[in-house]
Design a protein around this motif. Structure first.
Motif, PDB file in Angstrom:
ATOM      1  N   THR A  90       0.855  -1.187   0.000  1.00  0.00           N
ATOM      2  CA  THR A  90       0.000   0.000   0.000  1.00  0.00           C
ATOM      3  C   THR A  90       0.894   1.242   0.000  1.00  0.00           C
ATOM      4  O   THR A  90       2.091   1.157   0.287  1.00  0.00           O
ATOM      5  N   CYS A  91       0.274   2.368  -0.343  1.00  0.00           N
ATOM      6  CA  CYS A  91       1.044   3.615  -0.385  1.00  0.00           C
ATOM      7  C   CYS A  91       0.154   4.784  -0.001  1.00  0.00           C
ATOM      8  O   CYS A  91      -1.081   4.688  -0.051  1.00  0.00           O
ATOM      9  N   PHE A 159       8.103   7.266   8.213  1.00  0.00           N
ATOM     10  CA  PHE A 159       6.640   7.312   8.169  1.00  0.00           C
ATOM     11  C   PHE A 159       6.141   8.574   8.874  1.00  0.00           C
ATOM     12  O   PHE A 159       5.295   9.289   8.349  1.00  0.00           O
ATOM     13  N   MET A 180       7.582   2.316   1.499  1.00  0.00           N
ATOM     14  CA  MET A 180       8.825   2.216   2.255  1.00  0.00           C
ATOM     15  C   MET A 180       9.721   1.028   1.882  1.00  0.00           C
ATOM     16  O   MET A 180      10.619   0.689   2.641  1.00  0.00           O
TER      17      MET A 180
HETATM   18  N1  ADE Z   1       2.253   3.117   3.094  1.00  0.00           N
HETATM   19  C1  ADE Z   1       0.937   3.408   3.101  1.00  0.00           C
HETATM   20  N2  ADE Z   1       0.741   4.696   3.411  1.00  0.00           N
HETATM   21  C2  ADE Z   1       1.975   5.230   3.614  1.00  0.00           C
HETATM   22  C3  ADE Z   1       2.431   6.502   3.976  1.00  0.00           C
HETATM   23  N3  ADE Z   1       1.585   7.489   4.188  1.00  0.00           N
HETATM   24  N4  ADE Z   1       3.761   6.692   4.105  1.00  0.00           N
HETATM   25  C4  ADE Z   1       4.612   5.673   3.900  1.00  0.00           C
HETATM   26  N5  ADE Z   1       4.250   4.453   3.566  1.00  0.00           N
HETATM   27  C5  ADE Z   1       2.934   4.223   3.419  1.00  0.00           C
END
Ligand code: ADE
Length: 234
Positions: A90-91, A159, A180
């Motif tokens: 996910t991101c 994060f 990440m």
């Molecule tokens: N993975 C999912 N959401 C993220 C975020 N906001 N920052 C880093 N990695 C993530």
């Protein structure tokens, strides 16, 4: 056995799908693979090997961040002769041009991390997926009529941070989202001459603080999982 994976040699397939979360690996094995067998659970990092449409595939976790995916992907490539790793994760989107549930195929991972430099002498701050698997994923998405956007992303060590602005490296390389792990995976694959790609689902929109609820996560990730499995099957 390797230092961090307790599977026997031969119990890991040539193609590995790698989510960050061990429970997601278990969910994929139980719901998408046939005859899935748990082959490693060292440190709770589940690895399952099973069949997808007649082809042997392993799904196992990477954990979070470069140190963790660096260890697991290296041992898979070097101790288990894995040829291809597809990270599925996910991101967070840096822009409201992206929406929750969007599927991204990582075209390049940019990072300010020193991982690639100190591990392998790779000086670049941007690394592409390795081998042909990126192209296969793009073609497969088209065949499945799945909307999946090829894009640059930021792979970050961080994060939580003080500065709410988009980090300079993300702006420099037009990275639409942050995760990440991809940069560490691509660095290992580049050094070892292996294949690696990353598919991501947008789980949060950073400027608006919207995010996919825990309940929605499993069904939200289904298109990405199916795209990864269909690509791995080829
Ligand atoms: N993975 C999912 N959401 C993220 C975020 N906001 N920052 C880093 N990695 C993530």
């Amino acid at each position: 056995m390797s230092i961090h994976i307790s599977a026997k040699k031969g119990e890991i397939a040539k193609v590995v799908l790698q989510p960050g979360d061990p429970l997601r690996a278990q969910y994929i094995a139980e719901n998408f693979l046939e005859n899935a067998k748990l082959v490693s659970k060292t440190r709770g990092m589940f690895y399952y090997t099973g069949m997808y449409k007649g082809k042997e595939i392993t799904v196992g976790a990477s954990g979070m961040g470069f140190p963790s995916i660096g260890i697991y992907s290296y041992e898979l490539f070097t101790e288990y002769d894995v040829e291809t790793i597809i990270r599925i994760g996910t991101c967070g989107a840096y822009t409201t041009d992206l929406n929750l549930f969007d599927v991204l195929i990582v075209e390049n991972a940019a990072s300010e991390s020193t991982y690639a430099k100190y591990a392998w002498g790779i000086e670049e701050e941007i690394i592409a997926p390795q081998g042909n698997i990126f192209n296969i994923i793009n073609e497969t998405a088209k065949e499945m009529s799945l909307q999946a956007k090829a894009t640059n992303i930021h792979s970050s060590d961080i994060f939580y941070r003080k500065d709410p602005n988009i980090p300079a490296i993300a702006t420099k390389y037009n990275c639409l989202a942050v995760e990440m792990e991809a940069f560490g995976l691509f660095a290992n694959a580049k050094h070892l001459g292996k294949n690696a790609a990353t598919i991501l689902t947008v789980s949060d929109i950073i400027p608006t603080h919207e995010n996919i609820s825990a309940d929605d996560r499993e069904k939200a990730l289904k298109p990405m999982i199916e795209l990864a499995l269909e690509s791995a099957w080829k």
